[in-house]
Motif scaffolding. Structure first.
Motif, mmCIF file in Angstrom:
data_model
loop_
_atom_site.group_PDB
_atom_site.id
_atom_site.type_symbol
_atom_site.label_atom_id
_atom_site.label_comp_id
_atom_site.label_asym_id
_atom_site.label_seq_id
_atom_site.Cartn_x
_atom_site.Cartn_y
_atom_site.Cartn_z
ATOM 1 N N VAL A 270 48.708 21.144 75.031
ATOM 2 C CA VAL A 270 48.456 22.254 74.098
ATOM 3 C C VAL A 270 47.042 22.809 74.317
ATOM 4 O O VAL A 270 46.837 24.034 74.307
ATOM 5 C CB VAL A 270 48.656 21.790 72.642
ATOM 6 N N LEU A 271 46.067 21.924 74.505
ATOM 7 C CA LEU A 271 44.703 22.390 74.769
ATOM 8 C C LEU A 271 44.646 23.232 76.044
ATOM 9 O O LEU A 271 44.020 24.310 76.073
ATOM 10 C CB LEU A 271 43.759 21.198 74.897
ATOM 11 N N ILE A 272 45.312 22.747 77.089
ATOM 12 C CA ILE A 272 45.285 23.468 78.360
ATOM 13 C C ILE A 272 45.966 24.829 78.239
ATOM 14 O O ILE A 272 45.448 25.854 78.703
ATOM 15 C CB ILE A 272 45.960 22.621 79.459
ATOM 16 N N LEU A 273 47.132 24.845 77.603
ATOM 17 C CA LEU A 273 47.879 26.102 77.507
ATOM 18 C C LEU A 273 47.199 27.100 76.570
ATOM 19 O O LEU A 273 47.342 28.321 76.762
ATOM 20 C CB LEU A 273 49.305 25.838 77.053
ATOM 21 N N PHE B 158 44.927 22.729 66.027
ATOM 22 C CA PHE B 158 46.279 23.132 66.382
ATOM 23 C C PHE B 158 46.930 22.098 67.301
ATOM 24 O O PHE B 158 48.076 21.681 67.093
ATOM 25 C CB PHE B 158 46.245 24.506 67.057
ATOM 26 N N ALA B 159 46.192 21.652 68.316
ATOM 27 C CA ALA B 159 46.720 20.650 69.255
ATOM 28 C C ALA B 159 46.956 19.314 68.558
ATOM 29 O O ALA B 159 47.979 18.650 68.773
ATOM 30 C CB ALA B 159 45.757 20.473 70.424
ATOM 31 N N LEU B 160 46.022 18.920 67.696
ATOM 32 C CA LEU B 160 46.132 17.625 67.023
ATOM 33 C C LEU B 160 47.306 17.599 66.049
ATOM 34 O O LEU B 160 48.053 16.617 65.979
ATOM 35 C CB LEU B 160 44.831 17.324 66.281
ATOM 36 N N VAL B 161 47.494 18.686 65.301
ATOM 37 C CA VAL B 161 48.588 18.742 64.326
ATOM 38 C C VAL B 161 49.938 18.651 65.025
ATOM 39 O O VAL B 161 50.834 17.902 64.598
ATOM 40 C CB VAL B 161 48.486 20.028 63.486
ATOM 41 N N ALA C 165 54.868 26.398 74.350
ATOM 42 C CA ALA C 165 54.957 27.861 74.374
ATOM 43 C C ALA C 165 54.135 28.478 73.250
ATOM 44 O O ALA C 165 53.455 29.506 73.439
ATOM 45 C CB ALA C 165 56.416 28.292 74.270
ATOM 46 N N SER C 166 54.192 27.856 72.078
ATOM 47 C CA SER C 166 53.404 28.372 70.953
ATOM 48 C C SER C 166 51.912 28.248 71.230
ATOM 49 O O SER C 166 51.114 29.095 70.811
ATOM 50 C CB SER C 166 53.772 27.621 69.668
ATOM 51 N N ALA C 167 51.507 27.182 71.959
ATOM 52 C CA ALA C 167 50.098 27.027 72.321
ATOM 53 C C ALA C 167 49.659 28.149 73.257
ATOM 54 O O ALA C 167 48.557 28.691 73.133
ATOM 55 C CB ALA C 167 49.879 25.668 72.982
ATOM 56 N N VAL D 259 53.556 10.419 74.871
ATOM 57 C CA VAL D 259 54.090 11.780 74.697
ATOM 58 C C VAL D 259 53.152 12.602 73.814
ATOM 59 O O VAL D 259 52.843 13.762 74.118
ATOM 60 C CB VAL D 259 55.502 11.733 74.088
ATOM 61 N N ALA D 260 52.683 11.998 72.716
ATOM 62 C CA ALA D 260 51.786 12.710 71.809
ATOM 63 C C ALA D 260 50.458 13.046 72.501
ATOM 64 O O ALA D 260 49.935 14.151 72.348
ATOM 65 C CB ALA D 260 51.531 11.869 70.559
ATOM 66 N N LEU D 261 49.940 12.092 73.272
ATOM 67 C CA LEU D 261 48.692 12.342 73.997
ATOM 68 C C LEU D 261 48.885 13.444 75.041
ATOM 69 O O LEU D 261 48.043 14.346 75.181
ATOM 70 C CB LEU D 261 48.215 11.060 74.671
ATOM 71 N N GLY D 262 49.994 13.370 75.762
ATOM 72 C CA GLY D 262 50.284 14.406 76.751
ATOM 73 C C GLY D 262 50.456 15.767 76.112
ATOM 74 O O GLY D 262 49.996 16.785 76.652
ATOM 75 N N LEU D 263 51.118 15.788 74.932
ATOM 76 C CA LEU D 263 51.297 17.056 74.235
ATOM 77 C C LEU D 263 49.960 17.616 73.766
ATOM 78 O O LEU D 263 49.707 18.828 73.858
ATOM 79 C CB LEU D 263 52.231 16.857 73.038
ATOM 80 N N PHE D 264 49.084 16.733 73.274
ATOM 81 C CA PHE D 264 47.760 17.159 72.822
ATOM 82 C C PHE D 264 46.991 17.816 73.967
ATOM 83 O O PHE D 264 46.447 18.913 73.820
ATOM 84 C CB PHE D 264 46.991 15.953 72.284
ATOM 85 N N VAL D 265 46.982 17.152 75.116
ATOM 86 C CA VAL D 265 46.273 17.696 76.281
ATOM 87 C C VAL D 265 46.952 18.979 76.751
ATOM 88 O O VAL D 265 46.279 19.974 77.081
ATOM 89 C CB VAL D 265 46.222 16.658 77.414
#
Length: 259
Positions: free
Chosen positions: A18-21, A220-223, A197-199, A10-16
């Motif tokens: 956030v970068l994409i968005l 930002f994505a990592l945090v 959404a924030s990303a 989940v964290a890895l998917g969120l990181f990716v």
């Protein structure tokens, strides 16, 4: 798949994500700036501020709840240690013959409780260990009731021993249920959705620059990803990096005194 492995995914998917968005938001912002340089960002600060504030608030409440449950689980280990220790000491009220057998059962019971938690993250094996400890509980209760009625038992043996045993048994149920207490899945889904959404909004606000600020983008994505991972990790304190295992030492020390 274990809960912590899922948390890592989940964290890895969120990181990716956030970068994409952030990149999607940046491109949308550049497109709007090209069409309307003067008004593309009119009023966007209010929306961004509201979304970022909501993300921060949700993270704060989720993290606070996870930390509170973590502390509660540690307290329950201490409570169980005290309950077992009290019941064990009150065995002295029973006749010597019955007392020796019960003391041996208590030692086996503490070993079973410790072994059950040491078997994690093998959930099936841990549940089998807890079931074995429960069987010992039932046997101890039956023996105490019988031994307390012997003529040479202390007059108040039953009155003092049964409440102590009841506390010892109740705390196991409390610990089992406390380990299963987690926020609803919807809260995590909302947290992830707001983070994405924030990303998107963060990327939109970065539009217009000559080059991408990779430090801010990656940070930002990592945090966000690490925060979500740590929250989930705290929720399962016997599976991940943040653990309550050290507090099991209280039970180990109690077991060492049962000679």
């Amino acid at each position: 798949m274990s809960k912590i492995a899922m948390a890592a995914l989940v964290a890895l998917g969120l990181f990716v994500g956030v970068l994409i968005l952030q990149e999607v938001g940046r491109r949308l912002g550049e497109r709007h700036l090209a069409r309307d340089p003067g008004g593309a960002r009119a009023g966007t600060g209010v929306v961004e501020g509201a979304v970022f504030a909501l993300v921060g608030l949700l993270i704060a409440f989720t993290f606070s709840g996870a930390a509170s449950r973590f502390d509660h689980r540690r307290d329950l280990i201490v409570q169980e240690t005290n309950a077992i220790g009290t019941a064990y000491l009150r065995l002295d009220l029973l006749p010597a013959e019955e007392r020796s057998a019960l003391q041996e059962d208590f030692r086996r019971y503490v070993d079973a409780r410790l072994d059950a938690y040491r078997l994690l993250p093998d959930v099936q094996a841990a549940m089998a260990g807890l079931a074995a400890a429960t069987a010992l509980q039932n046997g101890i209760w039956t023996q105490v009731v019988s031994a307390g009625q012997q003529p040479d038992a202390a007059p108040d043996a039953i009155k003092l021993l049964l409440p102590a045993l009841n506390d010892m048994i109740d705390i196991t149920t409390t610990r089992t249920l406390a380990a299963q207490m987690h926020p609803p899945l919807g809260i995590y889904m909302m947290l992830i959705a707001l983070a994405l959404a924030s990303a998107l909004l963060a990327g939109y606000s970065m539009a217009g620059g000559r080059s991408r600020n990779w430090l801010h983008i990656i940070a930002f994505a990592l945090v966000l990803a690490m925060t979500v991972y740590i929250i989930i990790d705290i929720e399962f304190p016997r599976l991940g990096m943040i653990r309550v295992d050290t507090f099991d030492h209280a039970l180990v020390e109690l077991r060492a005194t049962m000679t």
